[in-house]
Enzyme design. Structure first.
Site, mmCIF file in Angstrom:
data_model
loop_
_atom_site.group_PDB
_atom_site.id
_atom_site.type_symbol
_atom_site.label_atom_id
_atom_site.label_comp_id
_atom_site.label_asym_id
_atom_site.label_seq_id
_atom_site.Cartn_x
_atom_site.Cartn_y
_atom_site.Cartn_z
ATOM 1 N N SER A 1 -24.862 24.270 -27.280
ATOM 2 C CA SER A 1 -24.818 22.853 -26.904
ATOM 3 C C SER A 1 -25.730 22.577 -25.722
ATOM 4 O O SER A 1 -26.511 21.607 -25.724
ATOM 5 C CB SER A 1 -23.379 22.441 -26.571
ATOM 6 O OG SER A 1 -22.512 22.703 -27.637
ATOM 7 N N TYR A 2 -25.636 23.408 -24.714
ATOM 8 C CA TYR A 2 -26.452 23.233 -23.519
ATOM 9 C C TYR A 2 -27.928 23.431 -23.841
ATOM 10 O O TYR A 2 -28.781 22.648 -23.412
ATOM 11 C CB TYR A 2 -25.993 24.225 -22.447
ATOM 12 C CG TYR A 2 -26.638 24.047 -21.098
ATOM 13 C CD1 TYR A 2 -26.166 23.082 -20.199
ATOM 14 C CD2 TYR A 2 -27.708 24.832 -20.702
ATOM 15 C CE1 TYR A 2 -26.746 22.920 -18.959
ATOM 16 C CE2 TYR A 2 -28.301 24.685 -19.460
ATOM 17 C CZ TYR A 2 -27.811 23.725 -18.581
ATOM 18 O OH TYR A 2 -28.402 23.563 -17.350
ATOM 19 N N VAL A 3 -28.230 24.465 -24.614
ATOM 20 C CA VAL A 3 -29.616 24.745 -25.000
ATOM 21 C C VAL A 3 -30.195 23.562 -25.785
ATOM 22 O O VAL A 3 -31.325 23.125 -25.538
ATOM 23 C CB VAL A 3 -29.698 26.050 -25.821
ATOM 24 C CG1 VAL A 3 -31.071 26.219 -26.442
ATOM 25 C CG2 VAL A 3 -29.368 27.249 -24.931
ATOM 26 N N LYS B 1 -30.859 20.532 -23.439
ATOM 27 C CA LYS B 1 -32.003 20.707 -22.545
ATOM 28 C C LYS B 1 -33.324 20.696 -23.312
ATOM 29 O O LYS B 1 -34.345 20.234 -22.798
ATOM 30 C CB LYS B 1 -31.836 21.990 -21.736
ATOM 31 C CG LYS B 1 -30.689 21.928 -20.723
ATOM 32 C CD LYS B 1 -30.892 20.810 -19.709
ATOM 33 C CE LYS B 1 -29.848 20.831 -18.604
ATOM 34 N NZ LYS B 1 -30.062 19.763 -17.592
#
Length: 257
Positions: free
Chosen positions: A160-162, A165
């Site tokens: 999710s974070y990857v 970003k």
């Protein structure tokens, strides 16, 4: 101490996620470099203490309590800059959140939504209203979005974070192309391991994480938030006048491996 003729002198700069870490460091660097600041964060007390610290050193600072995922809060912050200082010349969209990483098929939907809302939609929402103000002023401006090395490759931060970003970098490039004719520059930072509340939370959950991350970094250390803030300030300044649509790695060389 405010520098006379600093690289941000005469500019009005909005900073999100300003109550701690890289955001607070950006506020200190921006003040040192002569900017008038509009600081936005959810934690009113911490934001107020930072503003008081900067005003005691001669800085011009205003604060807006708010959440970058709330359009009304973002509009209030941008309008505050325009009403109080006459315009908005620079913005550092820094607010972000990280959750405990999970395998993609085990990721909770609510967690996924939170990560994407803050790290991606929040950047889009801020840019939407910052750009409107910069176009209205007729003098352009500069926006810096804080992405991550996770915007360039997969990391242990989780899918999710990857994904969020990576999306920030795409949004940055698209906006840079669309608004260059208005004199608006849009760039991003691919920030590496940096000392902050977010990183300290990761280290607390996984005591071996810091050492593993250090080993992946040619400089073998954790950045201080001021080191990232200096890069953001430069991109917001006229010293970076021919830089737009770029992703500047501030990662101690991690991307070189």
């Amino acid at each position: 101490m405010r520098e006379q003729g600093g690289m941000l002198a005469g500019k009005v700069m909005m900073i999100t996620g300003a109550s701690s870490g890289i955001g607070a460091a950006a506020a200190r660097v921006g003040a040192q470099q002569g900017a008038a600041l509009v600081l936005m964060a959810r934690r009113t007390q911490r934001l107020g203490l930072l503003a008081e610290e900067l005003r005691d050193k001669g800085a011009e600072v205003s604060c807006v309590q708010g959440d970058v995922t709330d359009a009304g809060d973002v509009v209030r912050a941008v309008d505050s800059a325009v009403r109080r200082y006459g315009g908005l010349h620079a913005a550092f969209n820094n607010a972000g959140v990280v959750t405990e990483p999970a395998l993609l098929h085990e990721t909770d939907e609510a967690q996924f939504d939170t990560v994407l809302d803050v790290n991606f939609r929040g950047v889009w929402l801020c840019m939407k209203h910052q750009i409107k103000a910069m176009i209205a002023s007729g003098v352009g401006g500069a926006i810096v979005n804080n992405s991550s090395v996770a915007g360039l490759r997969a990391t242990s931060a989780g899918p999710s974070y990857v994904a969020a970003k990576h999306a920030v970098l795409g949004l940055t490039k698209s906006a840079a192309a669309q608004y260059a004719g208005h004199g608006i520059r849009v760039n991003a930072l691919a920030t590496g391991l940096t000392r902050s509340e977010m990183s300290e939370g990761v280290f607390a959950r996984d005591p071996g994480a810091e050492e593993r991350m250090r080993r992946r970094n040619p400089q073998a250390r954790v950045a201080e938030p001021e080191e990232v803030a200096q890069a953001a300030a430069w991109l917001c300044s006229d010293l970076a006048s021919f830089v737009t649509g770029a992703t500047l790695a501030v990662d101690g060389g991690a991307g070189a491996w």
